[in-house]
Scaffold this motif. Structure first.
Motif, short mmCIF file in Angstrom:
data_model
loop_
_atom_site.label_atom_id
_atom_site.label_comp_id
_atom_site.label_asym_id
_atom_site.label_seq_id
_atom_site.Cartn_x
_atom_site.Cartn_y
_atom_site.Cartn_z
N MET A 1 10.11 -18.69 -38.84
CA MET A 1 11.09 -18.16 -37.88
C MET A 1 11.18 -18.00 -36.67
N ALA A 2 9.68 -17.59 -36.25
CA ALA A 2 9.41 -17.39 -34.85
C ALA A 2 9.58 -18.58 -33.85
N ASP A 3 9.49 -19.74 -34.47
CA ASP A 3 9.52 -20.85 -33.85
C ASP A 3 10.71 -21.09 -33.39
N MET A 4 11.86 -20.29 -33.63
CA MET A 4 13.30 -20.66 -33.45
C MET A 4 13.42 -19.88 -31.90
N TYR A 5 12.49 -19.09 -31.71
CA TYR A 5 13.06 -18.32 -30.81
C TYR A 5 11.73 -18.55 -29.61
N ILE A 6 12.32 -18.12 -28.34
CA ILE A 6 11.53 -18.17 -27.10
C ILE A 6 11.57 -16.90 -26.13
N ILE A 7 10.47 -16.32 -25.65
CA ILE A 7 10.70 -14.98 -24.86
C ILE A 7 10.71 -15.54 -23.21
N ARG A 8 11.36 -14.69 -22.58
CA ARG A 8 11.51 -14.81 -21.19
C ARG A 8 11.16 -13.49 -20.66
N VAL A 9 10.32 -13.24 -19.49
CA VAL A 9 10.23 -11.94 -19.16
C VAL A 9 10.79 -11.97 -17.47
N THR A 10 11.52 -11.06 -17.16
CA THR A 10 12.11 -11.04 -15.72
C THR A 10 11.74 -9.50 -15.40
N ALA A 11 11.78 -9.26 -13.99
CA ALA A 11 11.76 -7.78 -13.73
C ALA A 11 12.64 -7.60 -12.24
N GLY A 12 12.91 -6.50 -11.99
CA GLY A 12 13.74 -6.10 -10.91
C GLY A 12 13.61 -4.87 -10.58
N ASP B 1 -1.74 -15.40 -26.10
CA ASP B 1 -0.90 -16.52 -27.08
C ASP B 1 0.43 -16.67 -26.49
N TYR B 2 0.47 -16.65 -25.38
CA TYR B 2 2.10 -16.82 -24.82
C TYR B 2 2.56 -18.34 -25.06
N LYS B 3 3.89 -18.20 -25.38
CA LYS B 3 4.55 -19.29 -25.62
C LYS B 3 5.99 -19.49 -25.06
N GLY B 4 5.89 -18.37 -24.13
CA GLY B 4 7.28 -18.63 -23.65
C GLY B 4 7.75 -18.95 -22.34
N LEU B 5 8.89 -18.64 -21.70
CA LEU B 5 9.25 -19.25 -20.29
C LEU B 5 8.36 -18.49 -19.35
#
Length: 375
Positions: free
Chosen positions: A1-12, A48-52
C-alpha cells in the motif's frame, strides 16, 4: 500500500503554504527561512527517502555518523536559528511574554518557558487515531520526551514540548556545516561564548543531562534564547519510518498508512495526511518555523515531479487558516472526546515490552527521564 503514496516536505515561517518552499531532503545545502521574528537555516534528512522532489538522494551521510548509525535514526530536522528583537512598538510584555517589572526591564530574548517545538493540527484527528494511541503516548512521555504536553483528542489537537528539553542536540552557537556529515551539524554544547552562557545558567554539557535539567521549571526560567544570537538544534529519532510510513515504538508498531491514509485526498482534504512540526511561542503564539510532511497519492504527481493543481488545492485547504499564529492559547478550553476504541489494545503487554527495551538500556541519546526525576 505504501507504494501508492509519496511524501513531500515543505517549510516556511507560517502555516500559510503560499509562503512555503519545497525542502530538498538529504541535500547538504540548507534552506533559508525568515520572518520578522527569526532567521532560520534548515536541513531535513530521511533515511531511505523515496519522496519529492524526484531524484532526491535516498539517504544522507548524516546517518553514517554517530550516534545516528548506532541509534538507527530514521529522520532529522536540524536547523540553526537567530531570534530577532521585536520592534519597540510591537512589544506587548516582551517577545517572551513576560510582564514588565517595576524597572520596566525586558528580557533580551525568548524565555525557555515559552519556546516550544512539536506537532499540531487545524482539525480534529481523534477519529483517525488507532487503538492503543494513548498507550503509545504514555511510552513517549515516560521514556522518550517527558516534557511533551497536549491533547491529540481535542478539536485543535497539539503535542508540544519545551524546545530546551525536546531537541536531542542544542548548540549555543552557529555550529558547523559539513557536507561530509550531510550539511548542518550540531554537537551538544556551543562555541566559547555559548558554552560560558550555558554553564552560567547551570545547563550541563551533556545532551541527556541537559534534557533532564531542562524539564525543571527553575532551569527553564534561567535559560534565555537571546536576540541576535545563533543556536543550532537537531531533532531526530528511530521511531518514525517515512519510507514505510510506520511508527515503531518499543512495544508499539503501527503502519501509519492505515490511519494516515489518502483515501480521496482531493475529495476529503481534512484527513490526517499531513504531519506538521512547529517552532512557536507558547505565550504570544508567534510561529517561527513550520516543517510540513505531506502525503500524496502518486496519481496526483506529474511525471516531472510537480503536483497536479487539484492536489495543491486540497493541501492548501487541509492546512487550514491559522495564518501566522496558531495552536491553542495557554489556558484555552478545548473539547476532548475519546471513543473508547483502545479497549481492544493490550496496553499492559505494550508497556512491559517498552520497559524491557528502554529501561536502563538502549541509545545514548534518550533522555532516560521520567516524572519522578523532576523536582
Amino acid at each position: 500500500m505504501a507504494d501508492m503514496y509519496i511524501i513531500r516536505v515543505t517549510a516556511g515561517s507560517s502555516y500559510d503554504l503560499d509562503e512555503h518552499v519545497e525542502v530538498p531532503v538529504n541535500t547538504a545545502a540548507p534552506v533559508r527561512i525568515a520572518n520578522s521574528h527569526m532567521d532560520v537555516e534548515l536541513n531535513v534528512r530521511v533515511r531511505d527517502y523515496k519522496g519529492l522532489p524526484l531524484g532526491s538522494p535516498a539517504s544522507s551521510p548524516y546517518f553514517d555518523q554517530e550516534p545516528h548509525a548506532y541509534n538507527k535514526d530514521q529522520y532529522s530536522i536540524a536547523f540553526r536559528f537567530t531570534p530577532k528583537k521585536p520592534a519597540a512598538e510591537a512589544v506587548d510584555g516582551g517577545e517572551s511574554g513576560e510582564e514588565d517589572d517595576d524597572d520596566d526591564e525586558e528580557l533580551e530574548g525568548i524565555a525557555a518557558t515559552d519556546l516550544q517545538f512539536g506537532n499540531d493540527f487545524d482539525h480534529p484527528i481523534r477519529d483517525r487515531l488507532p487503538p492503543g494511541f494513548g498507550t503509545a503516548m504514555n511510552i513517549v512521555r515516560w521514556w522518550i520526551d517527558p516534557g511533551l504536553e497536549g491533547d491529540a483528542y481535542a478539536d485543535v489537537p497539539y503535542l508540544y514540548g519545551p524546545a530546551l528539553s525536546s531537541f536531542n542536540a542544542v548548540h549555543a552557537g552557529p555550529g558547523e556545516h559539513d557536507e561530509a556529515k550531510g550539511g548542518l551539524w550540531f554537537a551538544e554544547g556551543g562555541d566559547e561564548t555559548g558554552l560560558a552562557k550555558r554553564r552560567g545558567w547551570g545547563a550541563p554539557d551533556d545532551a541527556k543531562a541537559r534534557m533532564k535539567w531542562a524539564l525543571k521549571e527553575d532551569s527553564k526560567k534561567r535559560w534565555v534564547w537571546e536576540y541576535g544570537q545563533t543556536y543550532g538544534v537537531d531533532f531526530y529519532n528511530p521511531y518514525v519510518d517515512f519510507s514505510e510510513f510506520a511508527l515503531r515504538l518499543p512495544g508499539f508498531n503501527l503502519p501509519i498508512i492505515k490511519y494516515w491514509d489518502g483515501q480521496g485526498l482531493r475529495h476529503n482534504p481534512k484527513r490526517s495526511h499531513q504531519l506538521r512540526y512547529v517552532l512557536r511561542n507558547r505565550t504570544t503564539r508567534h510561529v517561527y518555523l513550520v516543517v510540513l510532511f505531506t502525503l500524496y497519492l502518486r496519481e496526483d504527481v506529474n511525471e516531472d515531479g510537480s503536483l497536479k493543481p487539484a492536489a495543491l488545492a486540497a493541501t492548501a485547504r487541509a492546512s487550514g487558516g491559522q495564518g501566522k499564529m496558531g495552536g491553542p492559547i495557554e489556558g484555552e478550553k478545548v473539547t476532548t472526546s475519546k471513543d473508547g476504541s483502545e479497549k481492544s489494545f493490550d496496553d499492559e503487554k505494550a508497556l512491559d515490552e517498552a520497559r524491557r527495551k528502554l529501561s536502563g538500556a538502549g541509545s545514548e541519546d534518550k533522555a532516560e527521564t521520567n516524572d519522578a526525576d523532576v523536582d
